[in-house]
Design a protein around this motif. Structure first.
Motif, PDB file in Angstrom:
ATOM      1  N   ALA A   2       0.824  -1.190   0.000  1.00  0.00           N
ATOM      2  CA  ALA A   2       0.000   0.000   0.000  1.00  0.00           C
ATOM      3  C   ALA A   2       0.859   1.239   0.000  1.00  0.00           C
ATOM      4  O   ALA A   2       1.977   1.263   0.494  1.00  0.00           O
ATOM      5  CB  ALA A   2      -0.920  -0.006   1.213  1.00  0.00           C
ATOM      6  N   ALA A   3       0.307   2.279  -0.585  1.00  0.00           N
ATOM      7  CA  ALA A   3       0.960   3.567  -0.512  1.00  0.00           C
ATOM      8  C   ALA A   3       0.807   4.102   0.897  1.00  0.00           C
ATOM      9  O   ALA A   3       0.140   3.537   1.744  1.00  0.00           O
ATOM     10  CB  ALA A   3       0.335   4.517  -1.513  1.00  0.00           C
ATOM     11  N   GLY A   4       1.446   5.259   1.140  1.00  0.00           N
ATOM     12  CA  GLY A   4       1.257   5.883   2.419  1.00  0.00           C
ATOM     13  C   GLY A   4      -0.219   6.157   2.651  1.00  0.00           C
ATOM     14  O   GLY A   4      -0.981   6.290   1.714  1.00  0.00           O
ATOM     15  N   VAL A  76     -10.851  15.765   0.138  1.00  0.00           N
ATOM     16  CA  VAL A  76     -10.751  14.463  -0.528  1.00  0.00           C
ATOM     17  C   VAL A  76      -9.429  13.827  -0.134  1.00  0.00           C
ATOM     18  O   VAL A  76      -8.371  14.470  -0.178  1.00  0.00           O
ATOM     19  CB  VAL A  76     -10.838  14.611  -2.058  1.00  0.00           C
ATOM     20  N   ALA A  77      -9.467  12.573   0.262  1.00  0.00           N
ATOM     21  CA  ALA A  77      -8.269  11.812   0.609  1.00  0.00           C
ATOM     22  C   ALA A  77      -8.079  10.700  -0.406  1.00  0.00           C
ATOM     23  O   ALA A  77      -9.047  10.131  -0.918  1.00  0.00           O
ATOM     24  CB  ALA A  77      -8.385  11.231   2.020  1.00  0.00           C
ATOM     25  N   GLY A  78      -6.823  10.416  -0.717  1.00  0.00           N
ATOM     26  CA  GLY A  78      -6.519   9.383  -1.707  1.00  0.00           C
ATOM     27  C   GLY A  78      -5.400   8.476  -1.248  1.00  0.00           C
ATOM     28  O   GLY A  78      -4.561   8.850  -0.434  1.00  0.00           O
ATOM     29  N   SER A  79      -5.374   7.276  -1.757  1.00  0.00           N
ATOM     30  CA  SER A  79      -4.318   6.306  -1.445  1.00  0.00           C
ATOM     31  C   SER A  79      -4.060   5.461  -2.680  1.00  0.00           C
ATOM     32  O   SER A  79      -4.884   5.357  -3.584  1.00  0.00           O
ATOM     33  CB  SER A  79      -4.701   5.419  -0.247  1.00  0.00           C
ATOM     34  N   ARG A  80      -2.888   4.849  -2.695  1.00  0.00           N
ATOM     35  CA  ARG A  80      -2.459   4.020  -3.825  1.00  0.00           C
ATOM     36  C   ARG A  80      -1.933   2.694  -3.288  1.00  0.00           C
ATOM     37  O   ARG A  80      -1.229   2.666  -2.280  1.00  0.00           O
ATOM     38  CB  ARG A  80      -1.379   4.733  -4.630  1.00  0.00           C
ATOM     39  N   ARG A  81      -2.244   1.623  -3.984  1.00  0.00           N
ATOM     40  CA  ARG A  81      -1.753   0.295  -3.596  1.00  0.00           C
ATOM     41  C   ARG A  81      -1.235  -0.423  -4.837  1.00  0.00           C
ATOM     42  O   ARG A  81      -1.915  -0.498  -5.868  1.00  0.00           O
ATOM     43  CB  ARG A  81      -2.869  -0.524  -2.928  1.00  0.00           C
ATOM     44  N   LEU A  82      -0.017  -0.961  -4.743  1.00  0.00           N
ATOM     45  CA  LEU A  82       0.607  -1.678  -5.853  1.00  0.00           C
ATOM     46  C   LEU A  82       0.458  -3.178  -5.636  1.00  0.00           C
ATOM     47  O   LEU A  82       0.688  -3.679  -4.528  1.00  0.00           O
ATOM     48  CB  LEU A  82       2.088  -1.322  -5.961  1.00  0.00           C
ATOM     49  N   SER A  91       6.323  -8.209 -17.200  1.00  0.00           N
ATOM     50  CA  SER A  91       5.115  -8.635 -16.499  1.00  0.00           C
ATOM     51  C   SER A  91       4.333  -7.403 -16.055  1.00  0.00           C
ATOM     52  O   SER A  91       4.881  -6.311 -15.931  1.00  0.00           O
ATOM     53  CB  SER A  91       5.452  -9.512 -15.291  1.00  0.00           C
ATOM     54  N   GLU A  92       3.060  -7.592 -15.815  1.00  0.00           N
ATOM     55  CA  GLU A  92       2.183  -6.483 -15.466  1.00  0.00           C
ATOM     56  C   GLU A  92       1.979  -6.386 -13.960  1.00  0.00           C
ATOM     57  O   GLU A  92       1.963  -7.398 -13.257  1.00  0.00           O
ATOM     58  CB  GLU A  92       0.824  -6.629 -16.152  1.00  0.00           C
ATOM     59  N   ALA A  93       1.851  -5.166 -13.511  1.00  0.00           N
ATOM     60  CA  ALA A  93       1.459  -4.883 -12.132  1.00  0.00           C
ATOM     61  C   ALA A  93       0.206  -4.018 -12.172  1.00  0.00           C
ATOM     62  O   ALA A  93       0.002  -3.248 -13.114  1.00  0.00           O
ATOM     63  CB  ALA A  93       2.580  -4.170 -11.380  1.00  0.00           C
ATOM     64  N   ARG A  94      -0.624  -4.160 -11.182  1.00  0.00           N
ATOM     65  CA  ARG A  94      -1.860  -3.377 -11.129  1.00  0.00           C
ATOM     66  C   ARG A  94      -1.754  -2.346 -10.013  1.00  0.00           C
ATOM     67  O   ARG A  94      -1.318  -2.656  -8.904  1.00  0.00           O
ATOM     68  CB  ARG A  94      -3.067  -4.291 -10.908  1.00  0.00           C
TER      69      ARG A  94
END
Length: 455
Positions: A2-4, A76-82, A91-94
Motif C-alpha cells: 500500500a501507498a502511504g 478528498v483523501a486518496g491512497s495508492r496500492r501496488l 510482467s504487469e502490475a496493477r
C-alpha cells in the motif's frame, strides 16, 4: 504494497487567489471571456445597450465559474496500492487508486490522474462522477515495463471542473510510491551438485559439532527449554541453570558472480548480452536459494549482497527471503561499472572455502581470463557462462569467435565447467549443458588438475 495512508488533496500552486483561478480557465472559458470583452467594446462604440448586456454576461460567466470553483474546498483523501510492488520485467502490475470524500458536502465532477514514467505506459486518467459525502471510489490501471529499474508513481492529481466547463483547477497529493521491476527469472531444472569432503554443493545441512548431535558449549536456560537438556556440570560451575546448545546447521554456500565491466559488454536494451547476464544471475540466485544454499551476489567491483555480515551470505530461512529481496532489488538497478578487471572480486574469494561459484562473464582478454582461472582455486566448484560480444553483435546463429573459444578452453583447463553463451538461447538449456559437461568430465579436480565440474 500500500501507498502511504490517505492524503488530502492540496492546491498545486498554493494560495494564489484570483490569479490561480484565472490560470485555470479552459479554452471555452477564455473564449467566452474574450467574446464578452469584444462585445462590450463594440456595444460602447456602437451605442448598443443590449449588446453591452450580452457582452457582460459572456465575460462574467467564466469569472464567476472560476471564483466558485476556487472557493470550493473539497476534502478528498486518496491512497495508492501496488499489486505487486516488485514485478519481473515484461510482467504487469496493477495499481489500485482509492478516493474518499471526507467532507460533509458531495463533490462535483472529478478527473483523477496519476503520474507514471513513459516506459510504464500512457498516463492514466479517470473521470469520477459525483461522490457523496463520506463516499469512496476505487479505480485501477495496469503498468508494464520491459526494462528493469525502479520507477516512481505519483503524485496523484485531481482536476476539478465546473458544470459549464469554463474552469479547471488541479490539486495534487504529496505522496508517491515506487514500482521495482526486477530481471526476468527462469525456472531452472535441478541438477546433481555433488559435494566435496567439505560438504559444499550437496545442498544438505551439516553439523557444526563433531562429537554428536549437541554442541558441547552450554548456554543459559530460557523459558520453554526442555529440562532434559539441562547440563548439570555447567549448572554447578556457573551457579545458574544451563542447557546444552542445540545443533546449529550450516547450509552449503554458493557465490554468484556477475561481471558488470562496461567494456565487457556491447549493446543495450532488453535483448542485449548484459541484460541476459543479469537475468541469468537472478535466475541462478533464486534457484540456489530454493535448493537450500546460503547465497550471496558478488560483482567484479568486489561488492557483495546481502553484505559483509555473516561472511556476506544469506543465513536462516527468513534471512534468506529478505536477502533474496535485497539481491533482486540490487539487480533491478545494477548498471555497468567502470572497473577494468576482475581482481577485486578475486580478492573477496578467500582461499577455497567459498563453496560453489557460478559466474557470468562478459568479454575476457588473456589477462582477465587468467584472473578468472585463478578463482577456481578459491572455490569448492566453479561454473562459468561466458558471453562473447562479437558473437552477440551478429545476432542469433552467429559463428563463434576464436578468442571466445580460447577463453572458454582456458577456464576449462583451470577446472571450471565453462559454457559459451550464444545469443537467443535460454539459460535452462545452458544449465543442462553444464550438467552434461560436468558428468562427462567427472567430479571437480584437486588443485593443479584440468578437469571441470560442478563440485
Amino acid at each position: 504494497m500500500a501507498a502511504g495512508g490517505p492524503q488530502p488533496a492540496q492546491d498545486e500552486e498554493g494560495k494564489g487567489g484570483l490569479r490561480t483561478a484565472l490560470a485555470g480557465l479552459t479554452t471555452r472559458g477564455r473564449s467566452f471571456l474574450a467574446a464578452g470583452v469584444a462585445a462590450a467594446i463594440c456595444a460602447y462604440v456602437l451605442g448598443q445597450s443590449d449588446l453591452l448586456r450580452v457582452g457582460l454576461l459572456l465575460a462574467v460567466l467564466p469569472l464567476v465559474c472560476a471564483t466558485v470553483l476556487y472557493r470550493t474546498r473539497y476534502r478528498v483523501a486518496g491512497s495508492r496500492r501496488l499489486s505487486p510492488a516488485r514485478v519481473p520485467a515484461s510482467s504487469e502490475a496493477r495499481v489500485h487508486l482509492r478516493m474518499d470524500n471526507v467532507s460533509r458536502l458531495p463533490t462535483g465532477l472529478l478527473m483523477l490522474q496519476d503520474r507514471v514514467p513513459y516506459v510504464l505506459g500512457p498516463r492514466p486518467r479517470f473521470v469520477l462522477d459525483r461522490v457523496e459525502a463520506g463516499g469512496r471510489r476505487e479505480v485501477s490501471y495496469r503498468v508494464r515495463s520491459d526494462l528493469r529499474g525502479r520507477y516512481p508513481l505519483g503524485p496523484l492529481q485531481l482536476r476539478l471542473t465546473d458544470p459549464f466547463g469554463m474552469c479547471e483547477l488541479t490539486r495534487s497529493f504529496s505522496t508517491y510510491d515506487t514500482l521495482t521491476v526486477i530481471p526476468r527469472v527462469e525456472a531452472l531444472p535441478p541438477v546433481r551438485l555433488t559435494g566435496e569432503a567439505k560438504g559444499y554443493g550437496d545442498g544438505r545441512n551439516r553439523s557444526l559439532a563433531l562429537a554428536g548431535e549437541d554442541d558441547v558449549i552450554p548456554r543459559g536456560y530460557r523459558h520453554g527449554d526442555d529440562l532434559r537438556r539441562v547440563h548439570w556440570r555447567s549448572t554447578a560451575r556457573y551457579g545458574e541453570l544451563m542447557v546444552r546448545r542445540e545443533e546449529q546447521p550450516q547450509r552449503a554456500r554458493c557465490t554468484v558472480l556477475l561481471d558488470t565491466r562496461a567494456h565487457a559488454f556491447r549493446g543495450a536494451g532488453p535483448d542485449s548480452a548484459f541484460e541476459w547476464a543479469v537475468s541469468g544471475t537472478a535466475s541462478t540466485l533464486v534457484h540456489m536459494l530454493e535448493r537450500g544454499f546460503s547465497v550471496r551476489l558478488l560483482t567484479d567491483t568486489g561488492n557483495s549482497v546481502p553484505g559483509e555480515g555473516a561472511d556476506g551470505f544469506a543465513g536462516a530461512s527468513q534471512e534468506s527471503a529478505d536477502a533474496a529481496g535485497l539481491m533482486m532489488d540490487t539487480l533491478a538497478v545494477i548498471d555497468h561499472s567502470d572497473g577494468a578487471g576482475l581482481s577485486p572480486a578475486y580478492d573477496v574469494l578467500r582461499g577455497g572455502n567459498e563453496g560453489l561459484l557460478i559466474a557470468f562473464f562478459g568479454d575476457l582478454d588473456e589477462e582477465q581470463a587468467s584472473v578468472a582461472a585463478k578463482m577456481r582455486q578459491r572455490s569448492g566448484a566453479a561454473v562459468a557462462f561466458v558471453l562473447d560480444s562479437t558473437v552477440w553483435a551478429q545476432g542469433p546463429g552467429g559463428a563463434p569467435s576464436a578468442p571466445g573459444d580460447e577463453r572458454v578452453r582456458m577456464l576449462r583447463e583451470a577446472g571450471w565447467t565453462a559454457v559459451a553463451v550464444p545469443p537467443g538461447i535460454a539459460l535452462v538449456d545452458l544449465w543442462r549443458q553444464a550438467d552434461h559437461l560436468r558428468a562427462s568430465t567427472g567430479p571437480a579436480p584437486a588443485a593443479g588438475t584440468t578437469t571441470g565440474g560442478w563440485g
